[in-house]
Design a protein around this motif. Structure first.
Motif, PDB file in Angstrom:
ATOM      1  N   ASP A 158       0.817  -1.211   0.000  1.00  0.00           N
ATOM      2  CA  ASP A 158       0.000   0.000   0.000  1.00  0.00           C
ATOM      3  C   ASP A 158       0.849   1.259   0.000  1.00  0.00           C
ATOM      4  O   ASP A 158       0.350   2.363  -0.178  1.00  0.00           O
ATOM      5  CB  ASP A 158      -0.899   0.032   1.245  1.00  0.00           C
ATOM      6  N   ASN A 178      -9.283  10.708  -5.458  1.00  0.00           N
ATOM      7  CA  ASN A 178     -10.569  10.645  -4.786  1.00  0.00           C
ATOM      8  C   ASN A 178     -11.511  11.748  -5.271  1.00  0.00           C
ATOM      9  O   ASN A 178     -12.694  11.511  -5.525  1.00  0.00           O
ATOM     10  CB  ASN A 178     -10.363  10.721  -3.273  1.00  0.00           C
ATOM     11  N   HIS A 214      -3.301   3.873  -5.613  1.00  0.00           N
ATOM     12  CA  HIS A 214      -4.625   4.422  -5.322  1.00  0.00           C
ATOM     13  C   HIS A 214      -5.617   4.222  -6.462  1.00  0.00           C
ATOM     14  O   HIS A 214      -6.818   4.402  -6.273  1.00  0.00           O
ATOM     15  CB  HIS A 214      -4.506   5.895  -4.934  1.00  0.00           C
ATOM     16  N   ALA A 251      -3.455  10.902  -3.488  1.00  0.00           N
ATOM     17  CA  ALA A 251      -4.606  10.112  -3.053  1.00  0.00           C
ATOM     18  C   ALA A 251      -5.860  10.977  -3.094  1.00  0.00           C
ATOM     19  O   ALA A 251      -6.915  10.569  -3.580  1.00  0.00           O
ATOM     20  CB  ALA A 251      -4.367   9.579  -1.649  1.00  0.00           C
TER      21      ALA A 251
END
Ligand code: ADP
Ligand code: MG
Ligand code: ZN
Length: 626
Positions: free
Chosen positions: A174, A387, A355, A383
């Motif tokens: 991650d 989003n 992401h 990120a």
């Protein structure tokens, strides 16, 4: 364990008694006055009347609703000295007052106390009740928290001491784009998983690792990933949470944190923003902060207290290692430093890939292009960008994220919310000339980043914007590139001047001018790019303990200071002149571009270059534009 009511009563009883006395002492002045006035001797009412008749009474003070009198009298029985004597008066002695008046005796009746007696009683009850109530609250609190036997009185405890996550669920996959830091930590994970490998050969594992890097670069994420990979619990607290109002709370929190950690070893203890407690001691302006120092000392003590092999690894994060107390950086504490930097192009690409995993992204979108357009973005920014794009896509009821949404999101992250365009007016024309000025100057200079788009749609503070595709490596910039940037930034104002005249120029350029001045100043004072020579006269980092302005006290003579100013002026004047020249020489195409911009609101870089190329050759730039 719950504390029993027995313990509670045991505590509250003495408090009840003590408080009663306190109340008596402080809040019942009349009674106490009476009590202190009490002469050792007493006298009956009859004898008092006799004394009165003999003229031996000098003064009478009545108390207690005229039930008690303290008299001052002299008499043979009293050794001929004035003495105070207490007399209980019968319920009905109405004639007494007149009698005293007649005899011309000093008389004073002290306020009646029938109401205050009630208050007194209430008060006597209330005060201890408050105390008991408070005590009960404390008991309940400490029982609700991470309590244990005998903790009733530890005031420093509260529920939100620190966070504990049994499983963070974050793995190394991650975390992207910070490979060096990751490699450092793989070793830590091995230790947590198989400590034998290290202890067998007598190796001591570092107790503390310090993560240093700007906000949003993934420090917290990395620490969590270590816990996740090693499958150990993750304790975290933020340095700013330590520094609290109550003295001693910070230190007790540290103690609690480590106590819990030891019970749960192996584990990771993560201290975020350690600079809040760990900055150099004794350097604060306006005196030290005792609370902070105590907390820091406790932290140092705790870290010394456990052996390297207990399986606790303390990871701390900060964005300023330079201000940390050197005691923290000594061997056996945070002796390892791992720096986490803002990602480069490859790093950004890798982070975007992480992401993008759980998002539906249109196949036409190349993450490569996004990574190229986002220099300076941290992992958190990237990120956030994806989003935002996903939210926008959902709002537009599309099925997958397209370049369009990503573009808007980048613009939004960089420049703020989109506003509504102006209607055609003189000021809209002026803004158009200003922006086209930036874009034309930027396009015609060989060493300037290529224009990505010009727009009149306001965003954030800006009423119009010219976007440039940034160059590959913004950390290594040539003198010529900086000069081109300065000229480009002056292009807006230059266009206003040329087209509208000196009297009509606007405040719209203030931000440009700030940048220009700062770039020119850095050329002179930091990069040795003026004829003062290759000297570093000012450093980038200002003193962290002083305000910015205060820190920049001169390391150079006044003479140099004058030269610096002259050089800055010289650079800016030259660049301004060149920008004005470019605008004058290209006035025809500029007018055409302005009309087009007002009509279309946005012109993209390709079209822009094409139009200019019809009039003047556009220099070929290294970077391809998306
Ligand atoms: P820091 O603690 O350095 O301020 P965080 O670890 O809190 O930054 O990062 C915030 C968020 O940004 C993370 O939860 C993650 O979603 C994203 N992020 C930051 N850096 C990275 C990275 N290197 N790789 C992947 N995601 C990242
Ligand atoms: Mg963080
Ligand atoms: Zn401008």
């Amino acid at each position: 364990m719950k504390l029993s009511w027995k313990t509670f009563l045991l505590w509250s009883l003495p408090i009840l008694v003590v408080s009663f006395f306190l109340w008596q002492g402080f809040l019942a002045p009349t009674t106490s006055e009476l009590n202190t006035n009490i002469a050792s001797s007493r006298m009956t009412y009859g004898r008092f009347l006799e004394y009165l008749d003999m003229g031996w009474v000098k003064r009478v003070d009545m108390y207690d609703n005229n039930h008690t009198a303290i008299i001052e009298a002299v008499g043979p029985e009293l050794g001929n000295r004035v003495q105070k004597i207490r007399v209980e008066l019968p319920a009905s002695a109405p004639e007494l007052v007149t009698k005293l008046r007649k005899a011309n005796i000093d008389l004073d009746a002290h306020p009646t106390r029938n109401t205050s007696a009630l208050w007194n009683l209430l008060g006597n009850l209330l005060f201890p009740l408050f105390l008991i109530g408070g005590l009960a609250l404390l008991f309940r609190r400490s029982n609700g928290g991470a309590g244990g036997p005998g903790q009733a009185m530890s005031f420093g405890k509260s529920k939100a001491l620190f966070q504990m996550e049994a499983k963070t669920g974050v793995i190394f996959d991650d975390v992207a784009g910070i490979n060096e830091a990751k490699e450092e930590f793989e070793e830590v994970v091995t230790f947590l998983k198989q400590p034998e490998c290290f202890t067998a050969v007598g190796a001591k594992i570092p107790k503390g690792v310090l993560l240093v890097g700007p906000p949003g670069t993934g420090k917290t994420l990395l620490a969590k990933a270590i816990a996740g990979e090693a499958n150990v619990p993750f304790f975290s607290i933020s340095g700013s949470e330590f520094v609290e109002m109550f003295v001693g709370v910070g230190a007790s929190r540290v103690r609690d944190l480590f106590k819990k950690a030891k019970e749960n070893a192996p584990c990771i203890v993560f201290i975020d923003e350690i600079d809040a407690v760990g900055r150099q001691r004794g350097t604060g302006i306006g005196g030290g902060n005792d609370e902070r120092e105590q907390t820091l000392n406790q932290l140092l003590t705790e870290m010394d207290g456990f052996e390297g092999n207990t399986g606790i690894i303390v990871i701390a994060a900060t964005n300023r290692a330079d201000i940390l107390d050197s005691a923290l950086l000594r061997p056996g504490r945070f002796d390892r430093q791992v720096s986490v930097e803002v990602p480069d192009f490859k790093g950004r690409l890798a982070i975007l890939q992480v992401h993008a995993r759980n998002k539906k992204i249109d196949s036409f979108v190349s993450l490569d292009t996004i990574a190229r357009r986002t220099p300076g973005f941290s992992g958190a920014d990237l990120a956030n960008l994806l989003n935002e794009a996903a939210i926008l896509t959902a709002r537009r009821r599309k099925l997958s994220i397209t370049l369009n949404e990503i573009d808007s999101s980048i613009d939004r992250v960089v420049a703020g919310m989109e506003g509504t365009p102006l209607v055609d007016s003189k000021s809209k024309r002026l803004i158009a000339y200003h922006e086209i000025g930036h874009a034309v100057v930027g396009t015609l200079l060989q060493d300037h980043d290529p224009v990505q788009k010009v727009t009149l749609i306001p965003r954030g503070q800006a009423r119009g914007l010219t976007w440039f595709t940034p160059s590959e490596d913004p950390s290594l910039i040539s003198r010529s590139q900086i000069l081109c940037k300065i000229m480009g930034a002056l292009g807006g104002r230059a266009a206003e001047e040329v087209v509208f005249g000196d009297a009509e120029v606007t405040t719209g350029a203030s931000n440009d001018l700030q940048q220009v001045t700062s770039m020119a100043r850095q050329m002179v004072t930091r990069f040795g790019m003026s004829n003062i020579g290759p000297l570093s006269l000012e450093s980038e980092e200002s003193n962290p303990f002083l305000g910015r302005g205060m820190a920049n006290t001169s390391d150079y003579s006044d003479e140099i200071a004058i030269k610096i100013d002259q050089q800055i002026q010289y650079i800016v004047r030259e660049c301004h002149q060149k920008a004005v020249n470019i605008i004058r020489e290209n006035r025809v195409v500029i007018d055409r571009l302005v009309d087009l911009l007002i009509e279309k609101e946005t012109i993209d870089g390709g079209e822009f270059r094409q139009i200019i190329n019809e009039y003047t050759p556009v220099p070929n730039k290294q970077f391809s534009v998306n």
